[in-house]
Scaffold this motif. Structure first.
Motif, PDB file in Angstrom:
ATOM      1  N   CYS A 184      56.593  -6.296  99.993  1.00 42.05           N
ATOM      2  CA  CYS A 184      57.886  -5.801 100.475  1.00 42.05           C
ATOM      3  C   CYS A 184      58.640  -5.127  99.338  1.00 42.05           C
ATOM      4  N   ARG A 185      59.665  -4.351  99.714  1.00 40.98           N
ATOM      5  CA  ARG A 185      60.351  -3.502  98.733  1.00 40.98           C
ATOM      6  C   ARG A 185      61.184  -4.304  97.754  1.00 40.98           C
ATOM      7  N   SER A 186      61.820  -5.360  98.262  1.00 44.22           N
ATOM      8  CA  SER A 186      62.644  -6.183  97.376  1.00 44.22           C
ATOM      9  C   SER A 186      62.469  -7.620  97.835  1.00 44.22           C
ATOM     10  N   GLU A 187      62.887  -8.559  96.993  1.00 42.75           N
ATOM     11  CA  GLU A 187      62.802  -9.972  97.353  1.00 42.75           C
ATOM     12  C   GLU A 187      63.570 -10.198  98.645  1.00 42.75           C
ATOM     13  N   GLY A 188      62.936 -10.855  99.622  1.00 42.37           N
ATOM     14  CA  GLY A 188      63.655 -11.200 100.843  1.00 42.37           C
ATOM     15  C   GLY A 188      63.628 -10.123 101.900  1.00 42.37           C
ATOM     16  N   ASP A 189      62.976  -9.012 101.627  1.00 42.79           N
ATOM     17  CA  ASP A 189      62.860  -7.949 102.625  1.00 42.79           C
ATOM     18  C   ASP A 189      61.755  -8.325 103.618  1.00 42.79           C
TER      19      ASP A 189
ATOM     20  N   PRO B 702      68.949  -4.425  95.135  1.00 46.66           N
ATOM     21  CA  PRO B 702      68.333  -5.595  94.502  1.00 46.66           C
ATOM     22  C   PRO B 702      69.239  -6.819  94.605  1.00 46.66           C
ATOM     23  N   GLY B 703      68.622  -7.959  94.725  1.00 48.80           N
ATOM     24  CA  GLY B 703      69.350  -9.223  94.694  1.00 48.80           C
ATOM     25  C   GLY B 703      69.023  -9.948  93.396  1.00 48.80           C
ATOM     26  N   THR B 704      69.570 -11.128  93.275  1.00 50.76           N
ATOM     27  CA  THR B 704      69.375 -11.912  92.050  1.00 50.76           C
ATOM     28  C   THR B 704      67.898 -12.034  91.687  1.00 50.76           C
ATOM     29  N   LEU B 705      67.064 -12.250  92.709  1.00 52.60           N
ATOM     30  CA  LEU B 705      65.647 -12.492  92.433  1.00 52.60           C
ATOM     31  C   LEU B 705      64.910 -11.222  91.997  1.00 52.60           C
ATOM     32  N   ASP B 706      65.535 -10.064  92.198  1.00 52.39           N
ATOM     33  CA  ASP B 706      64.900  -8.825  91.737  1.00 52.39           C
ATOM     34  C   ASP B 706      65.265  -8.507  90.293  1.00 52.39           C
ATOM     35  N   MET B 707      66.276  -9.193  89.783  1.00 56.05           N
ATOM     36  CA  MET B 707      66.661  -8.968  88.386  1.00 56.05           C
ATOM     37  C   MET B 707      65.566  -9.525  87.477  1.00 56.05           C
ATOM     38  N   PRO B 708      65.424  -8.932  86.278  1.00 56.23           N
ATOM     39  CA  PRO B 708      64.428  -9.493  85.355  1.00 56.23           C
ATOM     40  C   PRO B 708      64.750 -10.961  85.068  1.00 56.23           C
ATOM     41  N   PRO B 709      63.733 -11.825  85.119  1.00 58.16           N
ATOM     42  CA  PRO B 709      63.975 -13.243  84.848  1.00 58.16           C
ATOM     43  C   PRO B 709      64.593 -13.470  83.470  1.00 58.16           C
ATOM     44  N   LYS B 710      64.279 -12.560  82.537  1.00 60.69           N
ATOM     45  CA  LYS B 710      64.915 -12.679  81.219  1.00 60.69           C
ATOM     46  C   LYS B 710      65.727 -11.421  80.979  1.00 60.69           C
ATOM     47  N   PHE B 711      67.011 -11.597  80.762  1.00 56.65           N
ATOM     48  CA  PHE B 711      67.880 -10.443  80.559  1.00 56.65           C
ATOM     49  C   PHE B 711      68.763 -10.681  79.340  1.00 56.65           C
ATOM     50  N   HIS B 712      68.801  -9.695  78.450  1.00 56.45           N
ATOM     51  CA  HIS B 712      69.530  -9.879  77.196  1.00 56.45           C
ATOM     52  C   HIS B 712      70.591  -8.805  76.991  1.00 56.45           C
TER      53      HIS B 712
END
Ligand code: FAD
Lengths: 283, 776
Positions: A184-189, B702-712
Motif C-alpha cells: 500500500c502507498r502509506s501505512e494504514g492505506d 504520511p502518518g506517524t508510522l511513515d516517518m523515519p523511525p530515527k529522526f535527528h
C-alpha cells in the motif's frame, strides 16, 4: 441523518427488524458506513446497530480445528487472537494490517466483508482459506462459501433481510504456513495489491498451496489452476512464473489512484515470490 | 527569569493544554445568536459560460433565508497579484467546483437540499487542463478580461499565460563553451494539497450600522479584511477580521477561503452566516502547490566548479492567479541554489488552466526549484565522479557573497550545515559501502540535499502595553496557525523585559485591536515580530526607567532592569521598584499609561541591474535574510515493489537562535513529514478537469508510522546579525530538501534517477524494470 435507529440485543430481534422495516441496514463498527453516510451521497436508511448483540462477538476454536469468528469481532481482537493454527495465522496477520489502531478498535470482520471492498484485507484471506460465511434471516440460516459470498465490487450475496453472524475458517493441513503480503502507498492505506498465501512443503516440494489476490478485480481473485501448478513442484522460478501467469490471467484490476492496472499486474508475481520465500523460510 | 532563561527554553506552548483538552475554540465551534448556515454550489463544468440561473425553487424551500449567485453580488474582483477572482463566479466558471451560488438556511441539511434545487444553465467551453493545452495556438482564453485586471507587478503576458518572467546574470550562453561537462533534463513536480487539520470556515455578521465582522480560519486577518473590502467595495474600516484558533494553514489560508461567501450571504439575509467546508469541498475548491515542469541545464569544469545554469519553468496556476506570479518569482530567485554560479538565465511562465487554483504552500516555488536543482547536482556529481557533498561544498555560497540581484546573504552557513549532516550520518563511510541487494530484494543508501530560503518579508507592527499590575499585553496581528508563534512572541517579549512568561498576554489577531502584520507565511513571523517586539519593549523600558529615575532621583542611565519585573539603581537591587508600582504611577499620577510600539518593514534594497536583470517579476525588495540548511536521508528501496522508505534522517538548520528549542524541533519534524508526503505519495490527480482523489482515502498524507523511525533535527545557532534576538525562520526550510535527497538516495541505492514527483512505488518499479532490461 438516520430515519430510525435500533439497538437489538439478540440476533432474533435484529433479523425481526430486518424483516419488517423497508429501507434498513446493519450498522457494525461504522468505519465504512458512517463515512459513506457523511458523504450524503445516498438517503440515510434505518439503522440496526449490532453493537449490543453479545452472541455476535468473539472467536471459537472447534474440535476439528476450525475457527469461527463472530461477525462483530473487531479487527483488533482478531489480530490478537491465539486460536488460529497452521495456515490460519494469515487471518490475524491480515487483521493487523487493517488501517490504524483507531479503525481496528471499532471495525469488525462482519462489517468488512459485507462492505466487500476488493481492496480490503479480509476478502482475499477468506478466499484463500476457503472460509464459509453464516447468514441468518427471520426464516432461518444458510452457509455460503467465500467464493459465492463476494459477488461484485461492494456487492455481496447478503439479502436485504439477512445478516452475517459468523465466519468459519476451516483447518489447514498441518505444517502449512500462512503469509499475508500487502502493498500500500502509506501505512494504514487500503491495499493496492495484496497476496494471501497458504503453503505446505514436503521434502522440498510444494504439498499444499492456496493463493488469493486482493485489489485485482471486483472480488478476491483465486486461481485453482495456479495452485495446481505449484503443488508437486519445487517452486523453481519456472513454476512460480507460470503459476503467476495463471493467477494474473484471472485478475482484472482497474487503474485508480493507488496504481495502474498494469502496475498491479507487475506486483502480483513479485509479491507472490516474496510470499513464497517468506513461507519457506524458518519462522 | 533572565533573558537567557526565557530564550531558548522549551517552554510548553501557551495554548497546548487548551488544544489537547479540546477547549480551544475554532471558527466552526462558534455559534452566534440567530446564526444561519451557508453552503456553496460548485460548477460541474471545468470551463463554461453561465447562461442563466433559476433559484426560485431553492428560495421557496422552507428554512432558506438567502440564495445568491454571481448576478447578485458587487461586480468586483480581488486578488493578491492579479484581481481576477470574485466571491462567486460572474459570467463564467473556470474549474469544476468554482463557486457559482450560495445558500443560507436555518441548518446545514436544508442548505444542502436548497443547493440541489438551484438550476444553472451553462454553455460549455473547451476545457484546458494542462499548461500545454492552455498555451496551444488558438486556445480559448480562460480570462478574457485579463488585460484590464489590476495587477501589482509589471506583468508580461500573452494568451492564457498569466505571467512571463526572467532573471539572468552573467552570460550563460557564452559560458557553456568553457564547461567540460553539461547536464540537462526536465524535472516535474505535482499538485500537493495543504491538508491542514481544520478545513476552511468563516462566520460573517453585519451589524446595525452596516459594519461587517468576519471570524475565520486565516493566516492573515489583514488579507481577509483587504479581500472582503475589495470584493464588496467597502472601505477597510468597515470590515473587521478576527481569527479564533487556526488549525494549520501551510500557505493554503494566506488568501481567502469561504470568508467572501459568508460575507455576501450575511449581507443578503441580515443575519450571521457560518460556512464550513467539508473536507472534499476544501480539497476541490481551495488551492494546491503549483505543479511545475522545469527544464534545467548546468555546466561545470572537470574539477567541479559550476560555471553556468539555465532553466525554463512552466507552472500550472489553475483557474485564478492567487499568488502565482510571486511563486514564479521565487522559483527563479532560487533556481541558482545556494551556490556561486556566475552565469545564469531563468525563464518562467505561469499558465492559467481549468483546474483548482495553485497558491502559496510551505516554501512556495522553492520546493519545486530545489527538487530540480538538487537532483541535477547529484547527476552532475555522479558524472564528475565527485562526492555529492564535496561538490556542494566546492560551490557553496560564502560569507560576504551576494544573492542574485545583490541581496546581502548574512550568515552563509551552508557549509556548516552540510558538514553537520555529513558527520552525523557517517556519510563518508556509508557512501563508500557498496549497496548490494539483500535477500529480501531491498537496497539502501544515503542521499543529500542543500537548502536555502528567506525569512524576512514585508512589514509588521506591535503594541506592548504595561498594565496596571505590572504585567504586559502584546498586540500583534500575527496569527499563530499552530506553528507556535504566540509562544515565541511571548518568550521574546518576556526576555526583553526580563519578565516571567506568565506576565505576558497576547491579544488575539483582530483588525480592530491588533496592529498590521502582513501574514503568517514565508517563515517570517518570529523574525519579523522579533524586530517590532524589541522596539516596543525598548520603548516600554525607557518609560519605566524615566519613572524610576524620577523616583530614585538619579539619572536614567543609572537604572537597570532586574529579573521578574523590577528596576533599581545599578548595584542597589535591595531598593527595587516593581513594574506594578511604576505602572500605577503612570496610570494614575504622572505621564499616563505606558505603551510601546514597533513598526518595521524589511528592506533588502533594490535589484542591482549590474548583478542581475529581472523582468516580469514581483519586487524582491522586501524579501530576504537567507536561511541555510542541509538534509541527509537513509533510504531503502524495495526492488520487488518499488516502494521507498526513509529509515533515518538528519535535518540541520541554522536558525540563528532557537527561541524555543522544542518548537523548532517540532517545525523541523513537521516540515520533514510534509516533505516526505510530497516526495513519496501526495498528488492531486485530475481526469479531464475532474479531481479524482478529493478525500483522505484516495489522497494519502504520511502518518506517524511513515516517518523515519530515527529522526535527528540538528539545530545550528549562528545569531543573525540583523535581528535583535539573533533569530531566523524555520517554518518552511525543512520541507524543501526532502524530495531531492530521497531521489538522490534512490539513485545511489538502485541506480535509477527519477525526475518526477511523487516517487511512487509504481514510478520507481518501472524505472527498475527499465534498468534491468538494459543490463547486460
Ligand atoms: C481510515 C480507514 C482506513 C481503513 N483501512 C482499511 C484497510 O487498510 N483495510 C481494510 O480491510 N479495511 C480498511 N478500512 C475499513 C474498515 O476495515 C472497516 O472497519 C470495515 O470496512 C467495515 O467494518 P465496520 O464494522 O466498521 O462496518 P460498518 O461500516 O458498520 O458496515 C459496513 C457495511 O456492512 C454492513 N454490515 C455490517 N455488519 C453486517 C452484518 N453483520 N451483516 C450484514 N451486513 C453488515 C453495513 O450495513 C454496511 O453496509 C478502513 C477504514 C477507515 C475508516
Amino acid at each position: 441523518m438516520s430515519a430510525a435507529f435500533h439497538e437489538p440485543t439478540t440476533i432474533a430481534e435484529a433479523v425481526a427488524i430486518l424483516a419488517t422495516e423497508p429501507d434498513v441496514c446493519c450498522l457494525a463498527g461504522g468505519q465504512s458506513l458512517v463515512a459513506a453516510l457523511n458523504t450524503r451521497s445516498f438517503a440515510a436508511p434505518t439503522l440496526v446497530s449490532l453493537q449490543r448483540i453479545e452472541e455476535l462477538r468473539g472467536l471459537r476454536r472447534g474440535a476439528d480445528g476450525s475457527v469461527t469468528v463472530g461477525a462483530m469481532t473487531t479487527h483488533r481482537d482478531v489480530a490478537r487472537a491465539d486460536c488460529f493454527q497452521a495456515g490460519q495465522e494469515i487471518v490475524p496477520q491480515a487483521a493487523a494490517h487493517i488501517a490504524h489502531p483507531a479503525v481496528r478498535t471499532m471495525g469488525t470482520i462482519g462489517g468488512s466483508i459485507c462492505h466487500a471492498d476488493p481492496a480490503a484485507d479480509y476478502p482475499g484471506v477468506l478466499a484463500a482459506c476457503g472460509a464459509t460465511v453464516t447468514l441468518v434471516n427471520a426464516r432461518g440460516q444458510r452457509e455460503l462459501a467465500a467464493s459465492d459470498f463476494f459477488v461484485d465490487f461492494l456487492t455481496t450475496a447478503v439479502e436485504p433481510d439477512e445478516m452475517v453472524t459468523a465466519i468459519t475458517f476451516p483447518p489447514m493441513p498441518e505444517g502449512t504456513r500462512g503469509i499475508y503480503e500487502k502493498f500500500c502507498r502509506s501505512e494504514g492505506d487500503f491495499a493496492t495489491v495484496s497476496v494471501a498465501l497458504i503453503l505446505g512443503m514436503h521434502d522440498g516440494r510444494c504439498a499444499f498451496a492456496r493463493v488469493a489476490l486482493g485489489g485485482c478485480g471486483p472480488t478476491p481473485v483465486r486461481a485453482p489452476e495456479a495452485e495446481t501448478r505449484l503443488i508437486g513442484s519445487r517452486l523453481d522460478d519456472d513454476d512460480i512464473s507460470s503459476a503467476s501467469n495463471l493467477l494474473c490471467s484471472r485478475a482484472a484490476p482497474q487503474s485508480d489512484v493507488r496504481g495502474s492496472a498494469e502496475y498491479r499486474l507487475m506486483l502480483v508475481p513479485r509479491l507472490l515470490v516474496r510470499a513464497l520465500d517468506r513461507a519457506r523460510r524458518r519462522p | 527569569m533572565s533573558e537567557a532563561m526565557t530564550l531558548g527554553t522549551s517552554l510548553p506552548r501557551l495554548e497546548a493544554a487548551a488544544k489537547a483538552a479540546g477547549a480551544a475554540r475554532y471558527t466552526a465551534d462558534m455559534e452566534l445568536p440567530g446564526m444561519l448556515h451557508g453552503a456553496v454550489l460548485g460548477s460541474p463544468h471545468a470551463h463554461a459560460r453561465i447562461a442563466s440561473y433559476d433559484v426560485s425553487a431553492a428560495r421557496a424551500l422552507p428554512g432558506v433565508k438567502a440564495v445568491v449567485t454571481g448576478a447578485d453580488i458587487p461586480q468586483r474582483r480581488f486578488g493578491l497579484t492579479v484581481a481576477d477572482e470574485s466571491a462567486l463566479a460572474i459570467g463564467k466558471v473556470r474549474y469544476i467546483g468554482d463557486p457559482v451560488a450560495a445558500v443560507a438556511a436555518v441548518d446545514t441539511e436544508i442548505a444542502a437540499r436548497a443547493l440541489e434545487l438551484i438550476k444553472v444553465a451553462y454553455e460549455e467551453l473547451p476545457a484546458m487542463v494542462t499548461p500545454e493545452q492552455a498555451m496551444a495556438d488558438g486556445a480559448p482564453l480562460i480570462h478574457e478580461g485579463y488585460a484590464g485586471y489590476p495587477k501589482i507587478f509589471d506583468c508580461i503576458s500573452s494568451g492564457n499565460i498569466m505571467s512571463l518572467a526572467r532573471i539572468s546574470a552573467g552570460d550563460a550562453e557564452a559560458a557553456w563553451s568553457q564547461c567540460d561537462l553539461i547536464v540537462e533534463d526536465v524535472y516535474e513536480t505535482q499538485a500537493q494539497y495543504h491538508a491542514y487539520m481544520e478545513p476552511v470556515a468563516a462566520i460573517a455578521e453585519v451589524d446595525a450600522v452596516g459594519r461587517m465582522t468576519i471570524w475565520s480560519t486565516t493566516q492573515s486577518v489583514f488579507r481577509t479584511q483587504a479581500c472582503v473590502s475589495e470584493a464588496l467595495g467597502l472601505p477597510r474600516g468597515k470590515v473587521r477580521a478576527i481569527s479564533p484558533y487556526v488549525g494549520g494553514g501551510f500557505g493554503g489560508k494566506s488568501e481567502p477561503g469561504v470568508q467572501l461567501v459568508a460575507a455576501v450571504l450575511a449581507r443578503a439575509c441580515g443575519r450571521p452566516v457560518k460556512v464550513v467546508l467539508r473536507r472534499e469541498d476544501d480539497i476541490m475548491t481551495m488551492r494546491s502547490r503549483h505543479p511545475a515542469k522545469i527544464r534545467l541545464k548546468t555546466g561545470a569544469r572537470r574539477d567541479g566548479t559550476i560555471l553556468a545554469r539555465t532553466g525554463d519553468v512552466i507552472m500550472d496556476g489553475g483557474a485564478y492567479a492567487d499568488d502565482s506570479p510571486a511563486a514564479m518569482t521565487i522559483v527563479l530567485h532560487f533556481l541558482r541554489g545556494p551556490y556561486r554560479i556566475p552565469n545564469v538565465a531563468f525563464d518562467g511562465r505561469v499558465v492559467y488552466t481549468n483546474k483548482l487554483r495553485a497558491g502559496a504552500f510551505r516554501a512556495v516555488g522553492n520546493a519545486q526549484a530545489t527538487f530540480a536543482c538538487e537532483s541535477q547536482l547529484d547527476e552532475l556529481a555522479a558524472r564528475l565522479s565527485i562526492d555529492p557533498i564535496d561538490l556542494r561544498l566546492k560551490n557553496a555560497i560564502q560569507q560576504g557573497d551576494r544573492w542574485l540581484g545583490g541581496h546581502a546573504v548574512g550568515s552563509a552557513s551552508l557549509a556548516e550545515c552540510l558538514t553537520k549532516v555529513r558527520v552525523a550520518s557517517d556519510w563518508d563511510t556509508r557512501r563508500a559501502a557498496d549497496q548490494k541487494a539483500t535477500t529480501t530484494g531491498k537496497r539502501r543508501a544515503l542521499g543529500v540535499s542543500s537548502i536555502v530560503y528567506t525569512c524576512a518579508y514585508l512589514s509588521t507592527s506591535a503594541v506592548v502595553r504595561l498594565l496596571e499590575d505590572g504585567t504586559v499585553s502584546v498586540a500583534t496581528g500575527a496569527v499563530d496557525i499552530g506553528q507556535g508563534s504566540d509562544t515565541a512572541i511571548a518568550q521574546m517579549c518576556a526576555a526583553a523585559l526580563q519578565l516571567p512568561i506568565a506576565s505576558v498576554t497576547l491579544v488575539r489577531p483582530d483588525t480592530d485591536a491588533t496592529p498590521y502584520n502582513s501574514g503568517t507565511n514565508a517563515s517570517r513571523v518570529t523574525y519579523m515580530l522579533g524586530q517590532v517586539i524589541a522596539q516596543a519593549a525598548d520603548q516600554v523600558r525607557t518609560q519605566i526607567f524615566r519613572h524610576a529615575a524620577d523616583l530614585f532621583e538619579c539619572a536614567e542611565e543609572d537604572i537597570e532592569l532586574l529579573p521578574g519585573g523590577r528596576v533599581a539603581i545599578k548595584g542597589v537591587s535591595e531598593r527595587a521598584l516593581t513594574f506594578a508600582e511604576i505602572s500605577r504611577r503612570a496610570h494614575f499620577q504622572v505621564g499616563g499609561p505606558i505603551i510601546g510600539q514597533g513598526s518595521y518593514v524589511f528592506d533588502a534594497g533594490k535589484n542591482d541591474p549590474k548583478l542581475a536583470i529581472a523582468k516580469g517579476t514581483i519586487s524582491l525588495e522586501h524579501i530576504g535574510t537567507y536561511v541555510f540548511g542541509a538534509q541527509v536521508v537513509d533510504v531503502e528501496v524495495d526492488e520487488i515493489t518499488g516502494k521507498v522508505e526513509v529509515l533515518e534522517a538528519w535535518s540541520a538548520h541554522d536558525v540563528g537562535r532557537a527561541v524555543n528549542r522544542q518548537a523548532v524541533e517540532g517545525q523541523i519534524e513537521g516540515a520533514f513529514a510534509q516533505g516526505l508526503g510530497y516526495a513519496l505519495m501526495e498528488e492531486l490527480v485530475w481526469d479531464d478537469g475532474q479531481l479524482i482523489n478529493p478525500s483522505f482515502m484516495d489522497y494519502k498524507i504520511p502518518g506517524t508510522l511513515d516517518m523515519p523511525p530515527k529522526f535527528h533535527p540538528i539545530i545550528i545557532e549562528n545569531p543573525e546579525p540583523t535581528h535583535p534576538f539573533g533569530v531566523k525562520g524555520i517554518g518552511e526550510p525543512p520541507v524543501i530538501g526532502v524530495a531531492p535527497a530521497i531521489a538522490n538516495a534512490i539513485e545511489q541505492a538502485s541506480g535509477v534517477r527519477i525526475r518526477r514527483l511523487p516517487l511512487t512505488g509504481e514510478r520507481v518499479l518501472r524505472a527498475l524494470v527499465t534498468r534491468d532490461s538494459r543490463a547486460p
